[in-house]
Each structure stands twice: as structure tokens, then as C-alpha cells.
Design a protein around this motif. Structure first.
Motif: not given
Length: 221
Positions: A84-104
């Protein structure tokens, strides 16, 4: 957990199968509590859990070099939570886009005793989607196939294979990104029954797989 323990203390010895009931209360109770409830501060467990995930990921980011590969171990319902944590960051543009904290920068996701299927039965096979590869910010040498390894024991009633869960999971498995692995989890007292659900952490088969994953990742850095 505090509420689960308090309730069990009030009812134990009044019913049969206390051990099995405690197992059910603590595992199924977590699933029941994990939901969004906007406006109810006592029950917005989903938000609180993912805020905690953010905190830990950002602490990791502070402790490592930029772009460091992350290997995630997620047991039981933790597999569902982190997916869920990864899904939310892949589909919600409001969430952080920083390296590890964005799960990328996740090089590998290792789930074990995973019960994601139990949260999907409101949907048909063709409606069940899956997270995409979260390692998009990693260099090619650190990207692997499969990047998601899911371990389960046939005697673990709370751990399931994922490859045939839904169209999204099947597509990921067919592409080589997801692999289910059946192991015999636990000691001679637990490996043949539902208590195998708690045996992965100390099981040599699983620990060896984790060690291999860590070593192979380090070899590529």
C-alpha cells in the motif's frame, strides 16, 4: 495491540482453544483495524501506520548516501502495508518524491507469510492490480528480476502465494518481476501447522535467501 491483549485477558479461560483464539485476535484484529476512517482520530490507523513508514524511510535516507539501494523485508500483514505504501506513492502526486522516502530506490521486496489476498476479495481477478517496480531511481546494475520475492509455507494459513491473485500480479510474474517461493518455515514443533506463520524469521531457508539477497546487492554496488 494493547486493546487486543486487554480483550483477550477478559475472555480467556471462558472459551475453548485459547491459543488459537489469541492467534486469531492478534492477526485478524490487525486487519480489521487497518482502514481509513476520515474524521475519526481513534480509528485512522492507516494514516498513522504510513506516517510511521515515512519516518523510518526518511531516517534511512539521512543515514545513507543518495540513491542507496533498499531491501525491504515485510512479514505477514506488513507485506500488505508496504505494498500500500508503495502504491500510494506511485499514484498520489501529493506525496513525497524524495529518493528512499518515495520508495524509488527499492532494489528488492521480500514478503513472507504474506496475506495480501485476504484484502482483495471485494474485487474480481481482472480488477486486482499490483504495484510497479519501485526501483526506478536505481542504476541498471542494481535493478533485478525478480525484484519481488514472496515466501510462503503450505501450512501457514495466513501466508499465500501471489502470482495468481489477480491480473496485475499475474502480469508482473509473467514479466519476471514477481516470484513465489514455497519453504518449510519454523521448527519441528511449528513447521507442520499454522504456527509456521511465526517461524520465518529464524528459519534457515528464509535467512539464507535474505543473506544471498543482501550479498548479491552489495556485490553490485
Amino acid at each position: 495491540e494493547k486493546n487486543q491483549n486487554a480483550y483477550f485477558e477478559r475472555v480467556k479461560n471462558k472459551l475453548n482453544y485459547d491459543g488459537l483464539r489469541e492467534f486469531a485476535i492478534k492477526n485478524l484484529g490487525d486487519a480489521a483495524a487497518y482502514h481509513n476512517a476520515p474524521g475519526d482520530p481513534n480509528h485512522d490507523i492507516y494514516r498513522d501506520i504510513h506516517a510511521r513508514c515515512d519516518t523510518v524511510l526518511k531516517e534511512l535516507e539521512d543515514d545513507t548516501e543518495a540513491g542507496a539501494p533498499l531491501i525491504v523485508l515485510a512479514h505477514s500483514m506488513g507485506g500488505h502495508v508496504f505494498a500500500d505504501h508503495i502504491w500510494d506513492r506511485q499514484h498520489d502526486q501529493r506525496l513525497t518524491t524524495q529518493r528512499i522516502s518515495s520508495c524509488n530506490t527499492i532494489a528488492a521486496l521480500m514478503t513472507f507469510g504474506c496475506n495480501i489476498p485476504l484484502f482483495t476479495f471485494a474485487y474480481s481477478f481482472d480488477q486486482i492490480l499490483c504495484i510497479a517496480n519501485p526501483g526506478t531511481d536505481l542504476p541498471a546494475v542494481l535493478q533485478r528480476q525478480p525484484w519481488w520475492l514472496n515466501f510462503y509455507d503450505k501450512d501457514d494459513v495466513l501466508g499465500y502465494p501471489l502470482e495468481n491473485l489477480g491480473i496485475g500480479y499475474k502480469s508482473l510474474a509473467d514479466a519476471g518481476g514477481l516470484k513465489d517461493r514455497q519453504i518449510n518455515s519454523g521448527s519441528w514443533l511449528s513447521s507442520w501447522n499454522p504456527l509456521s506463520h511465526s517461524g520465518y524469521w529464524r528459519d534457515a531457508d528464509f535467512v539464507d535467501e535474505v543473506a544471498d539477497m543482501v550479498q548479491s546487492t552489495l556485490d553490485r554496488v
